[in-house]
Design a protein around this motif. Structure first.
Motif, short mmCIF file in Angstrom:
data_model
loop_
_atom_site.label_atom_id
_atom_site.label_comp_id
_atom_site.label_asym_id
_atom_site.label_seq_id
_atom_site.Cartn_x
_atom_site.Cartn_y
_atom_site.Cartn_z
N ILE A 1 32.09 37.18 43.11
CA ILE A 1 31.15 36.97 44.22
C ILE A 1 30.29 35.75 43.91
CG2 ILE A 1 29.30 37.96 45.62
CD1 ILE A 1 30.13 40.73 44.63
N VAL A 2 30.29 34.79 44.80
CA VAL A 2 29.38 33.65 44.73
C VAL A 2 28.29 33.86 45.76
CG1 VAL A 2 29.12 31.19 45.25
CG2 VAL A 2 30.99 31.96 43.78
N ILE A 3 27.04 33.88 45.32
CA ILE A 3 25.90 33.98 46.25
C ILE A 3 25.29 32.61 46.38
CG2 ILE A 3 23.70 35.08 46.75
CD1 ILE A 3 25.98 36.69 44.23
N GLY B 1 35.16 28.04 49.35
CA GLY B 1 36.09 28.71 50.24
C GLY B 1 37.42 28.01 50.36
N ALA B 2 37.41 26.68 50.37
CA ALA B 2 38.64 25.91 50.51
C ALA B 2 39.49 25.96 49.25
CB ALA B 2 38.30 24.47 50.86
N GLN C 1 41.87 35.99 38.58
CA GLN C 1 42.99 36.79 39.07
C GLN C 1 42.80 38.28 38.79
OE1 GLN C 1 42.92 34.00 37.39
NE2 GLN C 1 44.75 32.73 37.63
N LYS C 2 42.05 38.62 37.74
CA LYS C 2 41.90 40.03 37.33
C LYS C 2 40.69 40.71 37.93
CE LYS C 2 42.28 38.99 32.95
NZ LYS C 2 42.33 39.03 31.47
N GLU D 1 40.05 33.46 47.30
CA GLU D 1 39.89 34.84 46.85
C GLU D 1 38.46 35.19 46.48
OE1 GLU D 1 41.01 32.13 45.23
OE2 GLU D 1 42.00 32.77 43.37
N VAL D 2 37.60 34.18 46.37
CA VAL D 2 36.19 34.40 46.01
C VAL D 2 35.41 34.90 47.22
CG1 VAL D 2 34.06 33.27 45.29
CG2 VAL D 2 36.21 32.74 44.13
#
Length: 276
Positions: free
Chosen positions: A37-39, A52-53, A32-33, A57-58
């Motif tokens: 990023i997920v690569i 994503g589901a 939340q803060k 927010e990621v």
């Protein structure tokens, strides 16, 4: 509004581990803060779809399977820097920060700008892992210690964006999977930046079973579940004993005069033990 801190998580075909990592960040309040990023470097297990589901927010960036760890981190850092990141946090998806750990890292970087700081890492049994190095000595920090080091393993590491501005991204050509973390942080300290292990910032390494760097232990482990061939040990990017990576590692860390003989001695020893 989220802080200009970007947590960068490289992933590949470990969906359940990746989701556990993100759930831990959510439970701690970090999701939340901070920006996350997920690569995803070409996973075939629907990692990106599940992330994503469940965590819209990621931010998800995708590779084609050729990024490996270092390329994924370089991509994430570049993306974050272009969007005004003040600090980066490297985080492996099997590294679970304790509550307030990332806050401690962010606060440290605010107090000591232009620096690098890694968390103290523990395996699930409670053993403290050596996650830094000074010269040829591996280092770890107890809960009440802050240890200055030359370089760090990339389990959970905060990095000031000013360092990226000065020295660029990690070298994803010479150090695709292994040593990219240590050699990048070493490059930073050689450029005059400071690096530390912060003992009060704690991380559990959920998948780390053998934190000690030992060729014999690695061979015993790989025999249990992987193809055991010369190529799989010495010519595969997935192996920490990938010979070209080890060559570049020794040359960069120690220079040609010391690094080349040291590499030859070690490589010869590994090959002999492989055939014995």
């Amino acid at each position: 509004m989220k802080q200009s801190i970007y947590i960068i998580i490289p992933v590949y075909n470990r969906k359940s581990i990746t989701l556990t990592c993100l759930e831990n960040l959510k439970a701690n309040g970090d999701l939340q803060k901070y920006h996350v990023i997920v690569i995803d470097d070409g996973s075939s297990d629907r990692t990106s779809e599940e992330v994503g589901a469940n965590y819209p927010e990621v931010i998800i960036l995708k590779g084609d399977g050729n990024l490996w760890w270092t390329g994924a981190m370089a991509l994430g850092m570049t993306y974050a820097y272009e969007r005004g990141a003040k600090n980066f946090i490297w985080l492996n998806d099997d590294s679970l920060p304790a509550i307030n750990t990332l806050d401690l890292i962010v606060n440290f970087l605010q107090e000591y700008p232009n620096s690098i700081v890694g968390a103290a890492c523990y395996v699930e049994t409670g053993q403290l892992v050596e996650t830094g190095f000074k010269g040829r000595q591996r280092m770890k920090a107890l809960a009440n210690e802050t240890i200055k080091v030359d370089g760090l393993s990339g389990y959970c590491v905060g990095i000031a964006a000013s360092i990226f501005k000065e020295i660029g991204a990690p070298d994803a050509i010479k150090f695709r999977q292994y040593a990219g973390d240590g050699m990048y942080t070493l490059k930073a300290t050689r450029a005059g930046f400071k690096a530390y292990i912060l003992g009060s910032a704690k991380v559990i390494l959920a998948e780390e079973k053998d934190p000690i760097h030992n060729f014999t232990n690695y061979i015993q482990k790989i025999k249990e579940y992987k193809e055991y061939t010369f190529k799989s040990i010495f010519w595969n990017y997935k192996s920490p004993y990938h010979l070209p990576t080890q060559f570049y590692y020794h040359i960069y860390k120690y220079g040609y005069l010391t690094g080349l003989p040291l590499f030859i001695i070690k490589a010869t020893s590994w090959v002999i033990r492989f055939y014995v």
